[in-house]
Design a protein around this motif. Sequence first.
Motif, short mmCIF file in Angstrom:
data_model
loop_
_atom_site.label_atom_id
_atom_site.label_comp_id
_atom_site.label_asym_id
_atom_site.label_seq_id
_atom_site.Cartn_x
_atom_site.Cartn_y
_atom_site.Cartn_z
N LEU A 118 35.94 36.78 51.46
CA LEU A 118 35.05 37.24 50.40
C LEU A 118 35.86 38.02 49.38
N HIS A 119 35.39 37.99 48.14
CA HIS A 119 35.99 38.74 47.04
C HIS A 119 34.92 39.64 46.45
N LEU A 120 35.34 40.65 45.72
CA LEU A 120 34.42 41.48 44.97
C LEU A 120 35.16 42.11 43.81
N GLN A 121 34.38 42.63 42.86
CA GLN A 121 34.96 43.42 41.79
C GLN A 121 34.24 44.76 41.77
N THR A 122 35.02 45.81 41.49
CA THR A 122 34.44 47.14 41.43
C THR A 122 35.10 47.95 40.33
N GLU A 123 34.31 48.81 39.71
CA GLU A 123 34.86 49.71 38.70
C GLU A 123 35.63 50.86 39.34
N SER A 124 35.50 51.04 40.65
CA SER A 124 36.30 52.05 41.37
C SER A 124 37.69 51.46 41.57
N LEU A 125 38.60 51.82 40.71
CA LEU A 125 39.91 51.18 40.70
C LEU A 125 40.73 51.46 41.96
N ASN A 126 40.34 52.48 42.73
CA ASN A 126 41.01 52.75 44.00
C ASN A 126 40.32 52.04 45.16
N GLY A 127 39.29 51.25 44.85
CA GLY A 127 38.56 50.52 45.89
C GLY A 127 37.38 51.25 46.46
N LYS A 132 37.42 51.83 52.09
CA LYS A 132 37.10 52.49 53.36
C LYS A 132 36.61 51.48 54.39
N LEU A 133 36.04 50.38 53.91
CA LEU A 133 35.50 49.34 54.80
C LEU A 133 36.50 48.21 55.07
N GLY A 134 37.76 48.42 54.69
CA GLY A 134 38.79 47.46 55.03
C GLY A 134 39.08 46.39 53.99
N TRP A 135 38.50 46.52 52.80
CA TRP A 135 38.80 45.58 51.72
C TRP A 135 40.13 45.94 51.09
N GLU A 136 40.85 44.94 50.61
CA GLU A 136 42.16 45.14 50.01
C GLU A 136 42.13 44.79 48.54
N ARG A 144 35.34 41.40 30.76
CA ARG A 144 34.19 41.73 29.91
C ARG A 144 34.27 43.17 29.43
N ASP A 145 35.47 43.57 29.01
CA ASP A 145 35.73 44.90 28.46
C ASP A 145 35.56 46.03 29.47
N VAL A 146 35.68 45.73 30.75
CA VAL A 146 35.60 46.75 31.80
C VAL A 146 36.80 46.60 32.71
N ASP A 147 37.47 47.71 32.99
CA ASP A 147 38.57 47.69 33.96
C ASP A 147 37.98 47.65 35.36
N VAL A 148 38.40 46.65 36.14
CA VAL A 148 37.89 46.50 37.51
C VAL A 148 39.03 46.21 38.47
N ALA A 149 38.81 46.59 39.71
CA ALA A 149 39.69 46.18 40.79
C ALA A 149 39.05 44.95 41.42
N VAL A 150 39.85 43.91 41.61
CA VAL A 150 39.40 42.72 42.33
C VAL A 150 39.91 42.86 43.76
N MET A 151 38.99 42.77 44.70
CA MET A 151 39.33 43.01 46.10
C MET A 151 38.98 41.80 46.94
N GLN A 152 39.55 41.74 48.14
CA GLN A 152 39.23 40.66 49.06
C GLN A 152 39.18 41.21 50.47
N LYS A 153 38.48 40.47 51.32
CA LYS A 153 38.48 40.78 52.74
C LYS A 153 38.44 39.48 53.52
N VAL A 154 39.39 39.36 54.44
CA VAL A 154 39.40 38.23 55.36
C VAL A 154 38.40 38.56 56.46
N LEU A 155 37.48 37.65 56.71
CA LEU A 155 36.42 37.90 57.69
C LEU A 155 36.77 37.24 59.02
N THR A 156 36.64 37.99 60.07
CA THR A 156 36.87 37.46 61.43
C THR A 156 35.74 37.93 62.32
N ASP A 157 35.48 37.14 63.36
CA ASP A 157 34.41 37.51 64.30
C ASP A 157 34.73 38.80 65.01
#
Length: 157
Positions: A118-127, A132-136, A144-157
């Motif tokens: 999974l991926h996500l974008q957040t305005e919290s540039l430190n994540g 805290k939930l293990g996203w990198e 779109r004129d907003v600074d964002v951090a793009v993060m990912q998390k590999v999902l495992t059972d």
Amino acid sequence: MAIEFTYLAYHPQHIPLLAKWYFDEWGTYVEDGSVESFQDKLQDYLNTDQVPLIILAVDGQTLVGAVQIKYREMTIYPDKEYWLGGVYVNPDYRGQHIASQLVMHAEKYAIELKISLLHLQTESLNGGLYAKLGWEIETQVNYRDVDVAVMQKVLTD
């Protein structure tokens, strides 16, 4: 308080309030956006067994929060298929770890759907919460004129 996690598909009566929350939070980033257009878009999320979908947190009849699993959120990354987004918690319920619970429910459900990344974008540039939930953090971009951090998390059972 007994928070239940369920699907928007089972509670479509919450679409108007959820659309208002999303519009108030992110509407300025959507060209020609309106509460009505957000309501229309939420109709696409009335699924329980396929993406896109929304997981809700509810307290009785009260909508507490929401999280989305969706396709290709950022047009600049067409290769990044599955995204977590729309994490929102009713201000009256903030500070109770509901956002964390929503994210963890979404991760668990994504695994059930055979989604491994999974991926996500957040305005919290430190994540922020996600770090805290293990996203990198993959990268930082201006989208779109907003600074964002793009993060990912590999999902495992």
